[in-house]
Every structure is written in C-alpha cells, then in structure tokens.
Write an enzyme that holds these catalytic residues in place. Structure first.
Site, PDB file in Angstrom:
ATOM      1  N   GLY A  40       0.836  -1.193   0.000  1.00 46.72           N
ATOM      2  CA  GLY A  40       0.000   0.000   0.000  1.00 46.72           C
ATOM      3  C   GLY A  40       0.870   1.241   0.000  1.00 46.72           C
ATOM      4  O   GLY A  40       1.626   1.474   0.941  1.00 46.72           O
ATOM      5  N   LEU A  41       0.785   2.041  -1.056  1.00 51.83           N
ATOM      6  CA  LEU A  41       1.625   3.227  -1.212  1.00 51.83           C
ATOM      7  C   LEU A  41       0.780   4.485  -1.106  1.00 51.83           C
ATOM      8  O   LEU A  41      -0.104   4.723  -1.922  1.00 51.83           O
ATOM      9  CB  LEU A  41       2.344   3.198  -2.563  1.00 51.83           C
ATOM     10  CG  LEU A  41       3.429   2.128  -2.721  1.00 51.83           C
ATOM     11  CD1 LEU A  41       3.897   2.056  -4.166  1.00 51.83           C
ATOM     12  CD2 LEU A  41       4.604   2.409  -1.798  1.00 51.83           C
ATOM     13  N   SER A  42       1.070   5.299  -0.093  1.00 56.17           N
ATOM     14  CA  SER A  42       0.349   6.559   0.105  1.00 56.17           C
ATOM     15  C   SER A  42       1.053   7.725  -0.558  1.00 56.17           C
ATOM     16  O   SER A  42       0.476   8.802  -0.706  1.00 56.17           O
ATOM     17  CB  SER A  42       0.220   6.841   1.600  1.00 56.17           C
ATOM     18  OG  SER A  42       1.506   7.039   2.172  1.00 56.17           O
ATOM     19  N   GLY A  43       2.315   7.528  -0.939  1.00 59.10           N
ATOM     20  CA  GLY A  43       3.116   8.624  -1.457  1.00 59.10           C
ATOM     21  C   GLY A  43       4.021   9.224  -0.408  1.00 59.10           C
ATOM     22  O   GLY A  43       4.699  10.215  -0.664  1.00 59.10           O
ATOM     23  N   GLY A  44       4.059   8.630   0.784  1.00 55.10           N
ATOM     24  CA  GLY A  44       4.931   9.098   1.852  1.00 55.10           C
ATOM     25  C   GLY A  44       6.185   8.253   1.960  1.00 55.10           C
ATOM     26  O   GLY A  44       6.321   7.207   1.319  1.00 55.10           O
ATOM     27  N   VAL A  45       7.109   8.683   2.808  1.00 54.30           N
ATOM     28  CA  VAL A  45       8.392   8.000   2.925  1.00 54.30           C
ATOM     29  C   VAL A  45       8.248   6.622   3.566  1.00 54.30           C
ATOM     30  O   VAL A  45       8.982   5.685   3.210  1.00 54.30           O
ATOM     31  CB  VAL A  45       9.399   8.873   3.713  1.00 54.30           C
ATOM     32  CG1 VAL A  45       8.944   9.083   5.156  1.00 54.30           C
ATOM     33  CG2 VAL A  45      10.791   8.254   3.689  1.00 54.30           C
ATOM     34  N   ASP A  46       7.303   6.446   4.483  1.00 53.35           N
ATOM     35  CA  ASP A  46       7.184   5.169   5.191  1.00 53.35           C
ATOM     36  C   ASP A  46       6.785   4.036   4.247  1.00 53.35           C
ATOM     37  O   ASP A  46       7.419   2.977   4.219  1.00 53.35           O
ATOM     38  CB  ASP A  46       6.176   5.289   6.331  1.00 53.35           C
ATOM     39  CG  ASP A  46       6.584   6.324   7.366  1.00 53.35           C
ATOM     40  OD1 ASP A  46       7.797   6.517   7.561  1.00 53.35           O
ATOM     41  OD2 ASP A  46       5.688   6.948   7.961  1.00 53.35           O
ATOM     42  N   LEU A  66      -4.784   3.509  -2.910  1.00 52.78           N
ATOM     43  CA  LEU A  66      -6.230   3.688  -2.844  1.00 52.78           C
ATOM     44  C   LEU A  66      -6.570   5.147  -3.121  1.00 52.78           C
ATOM     45  O   LEU A  66      -6.027   6.050  -2.486  1.00 52.78           O
ATOM     46  CB  LEU A  66      -6.761   3.286  -1.469  1.00 52.78           C
ATOM     47  CG  LEU A  66      -6.515   1.843  -1.025  1.00 52.78           C
ATOM     48  CD1 LEU A  66      -7.187   1.597   0.327  1.00 52.78           C
ATOM     49  CD2 LEU A  66      -7.016   0.845  -2.054  1.00 52.78           C
ATOM     50  N   CYS A 127     -11.027   3.188   9.340  1.00 57.18           N
ATOM     51  CA  CYS A 127     -10.528   3.186   7.971  1.00 57.18           C
ATOM     52  C   CYS A 127      -9.587   2.009   7.736  1.00 57.18           C
ATOM     53  O   CYS A 127      -9.649   1.355   6.692  1.00 57.18           O
ATOM     54  CB  CYS A 127      -9.817   4.509   7.672  1.00 57.18           C
ATOM     55  SG  CYS A 127      -9.332   4.707   5.950  1.00 57.18           S
ATOM     56  N   CYS A 237      -6.215  12.757   7.177  1.00 58.90           N
ATOM     57  CA  CYS A 237      -6.200  13.010   5.736  1.00 58.90           C
ATOM     58  C   CYS A 237      -7.352  13.923   5.341  1.00 58.90           C
ATOM     59  O   CYS A 237      -7.220  14.740   4.426  1.00 58.90           O
ATOM     60  CB  CYS A 237      -6.248  11.693   4.967  1.00 58.90           C
ATOM     61  SG  CYS A 237      -7.779  10.750   5.159  1.00 58.90           S
TER      62      CYS A 237
END
Length: 409
Positions: A40-46, A66, A127, A237
């Site tokens: 799952g990629l949110s676009g953050g570094v983690d 997502l 969520c 968010c």
C-alpha cells in the site's frame, strides 16, 4: 496530471544503514512461503521504504494506491504522483484502486453522524479495518492473485508460525497472531490497528516495525527515494484535504449555536457547534472564568457543551463496546491491563471487567463489551475514541468508548 520522470534508484550497498534495517531485511528474506506482495503506497516516505526493502529482499512487489477522495488535495494528487514515482524508481507496477465510494460511506458519512451525536469519532482505526486493508486485500486477491499486503505502519506482528516465542498473555492466545507496538515509541501506530482481524493479521507485513522514523529517513536517502525528505502530515487526511478539520465539519454540518454550561447548568458561554469541541479540551473555549475550565461532556440532545474545573473533570471508569480481542480470546473474568485512550496519551493501569453487550453491538456482530476501572482518575476519556488494551508491547484488543462515569455511576 502525469507524474514527473523520477530519478533512477541509486545503487544500494549491501551493507544496510543500521542493524535494525539489516534485521528487517533478513526477516523479509527468510519469510516462509511465496514471496509476492502488494504494498500500500500513500506517497509518503514510510510506505516508499517498505516497498524498497521488500524489493531488495527479493520479493515480487506490486504497488497499490487507494484513491479515497475526489477534488484537489494532497492525499488525492501529490500522494498519487509520488506513489507512481516511487514505483518507477523501484521498477514495479503501480495500480490505483478507486475506493472513493467505500471511503465516503464507511468514513465520511459515519464521521459526520458521530459528530452529530456528540461523540468524537476515531476514523483512522475504522478506515484501517473497513477501507484500507479490506480494499487492498480484496483487490489484490481478485486482480493480482496476491494474498499478502504490506504497509508502512510502525507496528509489529508476531505470526503464529514465527520461530520466536509468543508473549504469555492474561487469557487464551494459543495459535493466534499477535499485534505488537512498533519499537519507535514516538511513531507506534498499533493504537489504530487494534480492530484488525486474525485473518487480516495473517496476511499483513509491517517492514518498518523495528525501525525508528530517523532510520527510515536515513535508509530512504540511502536508496535515493524521491520521498526521503517529504514532510509528514500532522493531521487526519480529511483535514489535509479540506485545509482543516473545522473546514471539513463546516462543509457537512451547518453552524448550530448553543450554550456552554457548568455541570450545575449555569450558562458561562456560547458555541457555534458541539462538533468543534472534544472531551478534555481547555483552550479555545471562549469562556472567561475564575479558573480554567475543561470540556467534560457533549450533550447532543440539548446542543450543550458541559465544562468543569479540573478538580471536577476526572473520571474513574468507562464502558467500552464493540471490543475486538485481536491477540487473545475474550476473558471471562476481570484482568489487569494497560490502557491507551488517545493516540498521543501514554498507557495507564486499569482493571478490565467483561459486561453484557448491547443489542446494537450484538446486531453488528460485535458482542464483546467491558468496563474499565482506572487506578487513577483520567481527564480525557472521550466517547467515540478507542480504548486499546495492552500487556507490555502486545495489543490484547480494544473497542470504542461508549460511556464515561465517575465512581458512583
């Protein structure tokens, strides 16, 4: 908008930056079974580093983002762009799953309803259960024939097949996967994950569970990841998307003026909506009084915010419903636990006693309910928030605070 062409991934030395990273890579390399996973990629570094570690460990990785909200906002534009860029750097596929309808129904609508009822909802745990992990696992299985997902959460899972022994718990935990705190105490996110099921825990990997945030940044820079120095969001968010939580609430709930009163009913001020207040709040009340006042109750029926001096604001016990026992079976008698009632609050000692569930909880297939009796008075126990139960680092379970009481209640 097309994402910019990212810089190629730097050559990475086989010597990890820290022993914790080396341990994480070894664990991933020795994982039993098929090493295919959707990250799952949110676009953050983690989440970016989680994907990079899995790639370096030899996994077949698919990136999954997502799409939760429409319109302009960091979480639905910049996040998607950065997630796509990371996948380009890592040379892995990137998939975007349209989950807007699910997010609206499960999170936004429920959040608004909760505020209307005078509670302070916790959307993140809901969520994780109803949107993020549910959508990722379902889509990955259907479209990619993948049965595992990984995320950038700072938490750990002790799978029942792991070689290290499981922690002894106060109730039956034999054969269960156990959820544990992340080792970085400042970033631990286990509080938001208490409501996951055993089935989900069996399919989830948290590559960063034993890393600190500083180590994550350091390792991301070693990889040359485009998100290595990206600033971290400090809010929900929804707040990021709308500009602030107040802007989100104003978008859905019209201003409704009411009274701010003491516990004896004396009017001491006015408000523009109970949704803008939370239990324990002291600042921003707009009330001039001879001593500081704290919010102790939100009365939705009367549209009142009830306040009290700190000496009168402490509470001895609360009722927790919709309890999910994640790492152990439900206890049949009173047990001693450590409880966390807010994400940023520390654990406090309490006795947990099982009590009869409400008809509403039973109808929702959440039949477990309990009373928490605290060793010391607490000042920020908030209906709608989660109370999560721990034994040392292990999450025993958790539920939603339904009712807050004094010793005589």
């Amino acid at each position: 908008m097309q994402p910019p062409i990212p810089a190629p991934l730097k050559h990475v030395s086989r010597t990890p930056a820290t022993p914790a990273v080396a341990k994480a890579l070894t664990r991933l390399q020795c994982w039993p079974g098929e090493q295919r996973v959707a990250v799952g990629l949110s676009g953050g570094v983690d989440s970016s580093l989680s994907a990079a570690l899995l790639v370096e460990a030899g996994w077949q990785v698919e990136g999954l983002t997502l799409w939760l909200m429409s319109g302009k906002g960091a979480c639905c534009s910049d996040g998607l762009i950065d997630a796509a860029g990371i996948c380009e750097q890592l040379k892995i596929p990137h998939h975007v799953v349209d989950s807007r309808a699910t997010f609206q129904a499960e999170i936004v609508d429920q959040l608004v309803q909760g505020y209307q009822q005078g509670v302070t909802p916790l959307p993140c745990s809901r969520c994780n259960r109803s949107v993020k992990f549910a959508e990722m696992l379902s889509w990955a299985k259907k479209e990619l024939q993948l049965h595992r997902v990984a995320t950038g959460h700072y938490a750990r899972i002790r799978h029942r097949e792991d070689p290290e022994p499981q922690q002894a718990l106060p109730g039956d935990s034999i054969g269960r996967h156990q959820l544990l705190r992340g080792l970085d105490q400042n970033k631990d996110q286990s509080y938001f994950l208490y409501d996951l099921s055993q089935d989900v825990l069996a399919k989830v990997i948290f590559p960063l569970g034993e890393l600190t945030k500083a180590e994550t940044r350091q390792e991301a820079e070693r990889y040359g990841l485009r998100t290595a120095k990206k600033e971290e969001s400090q809010d929900l968010c929804l707040a990021d998307h709308y500009g602030s939580m107040k802007a989100f609430l104003d978008n859905y709930l019209p201003a409704r003026q009411g009274e701010i009163v003491l516990q004896d009913g004396k009017v001491v001020g006015e408000h523009d909506g109970i949704e803008h207040f939370t239990i324990g709040q002291r600042k921003g009340l707009g009330v001039a009084w001879r001593e500081p006042l704290h919010v102790v109750q939100l009365d939705a029926a009367a549209n009142r915010v009830i306040v009290a001096p700190r000496a009168e604001a402490g509470r001895d016990n609360c009722v927790v419903g919709a309890v999910n026992w994640i790492s152990m079976a439900p206890p049949s008698t009173t047990i001693n636990v450590e409880v966390q009632v807010r994400y940023r609050s520390g654990p406090v000692a309490a006795q947990l006693t099982p009590i009869e569930a409400t008809a509403e909880d039973i109808a929702a297939d959440r039949p477990h309910r309990c009373r928490l009796t605290f060793n010391e008075k607490q000042f920020s126990i908030t209906p709608g928030q989660a109370a999560v139960f721990y034994a040392a680092d292990t999450v025993l379970g958790g539920g939603l605070i339904q009712q807050v009481n004094t010793a005589s209640s």
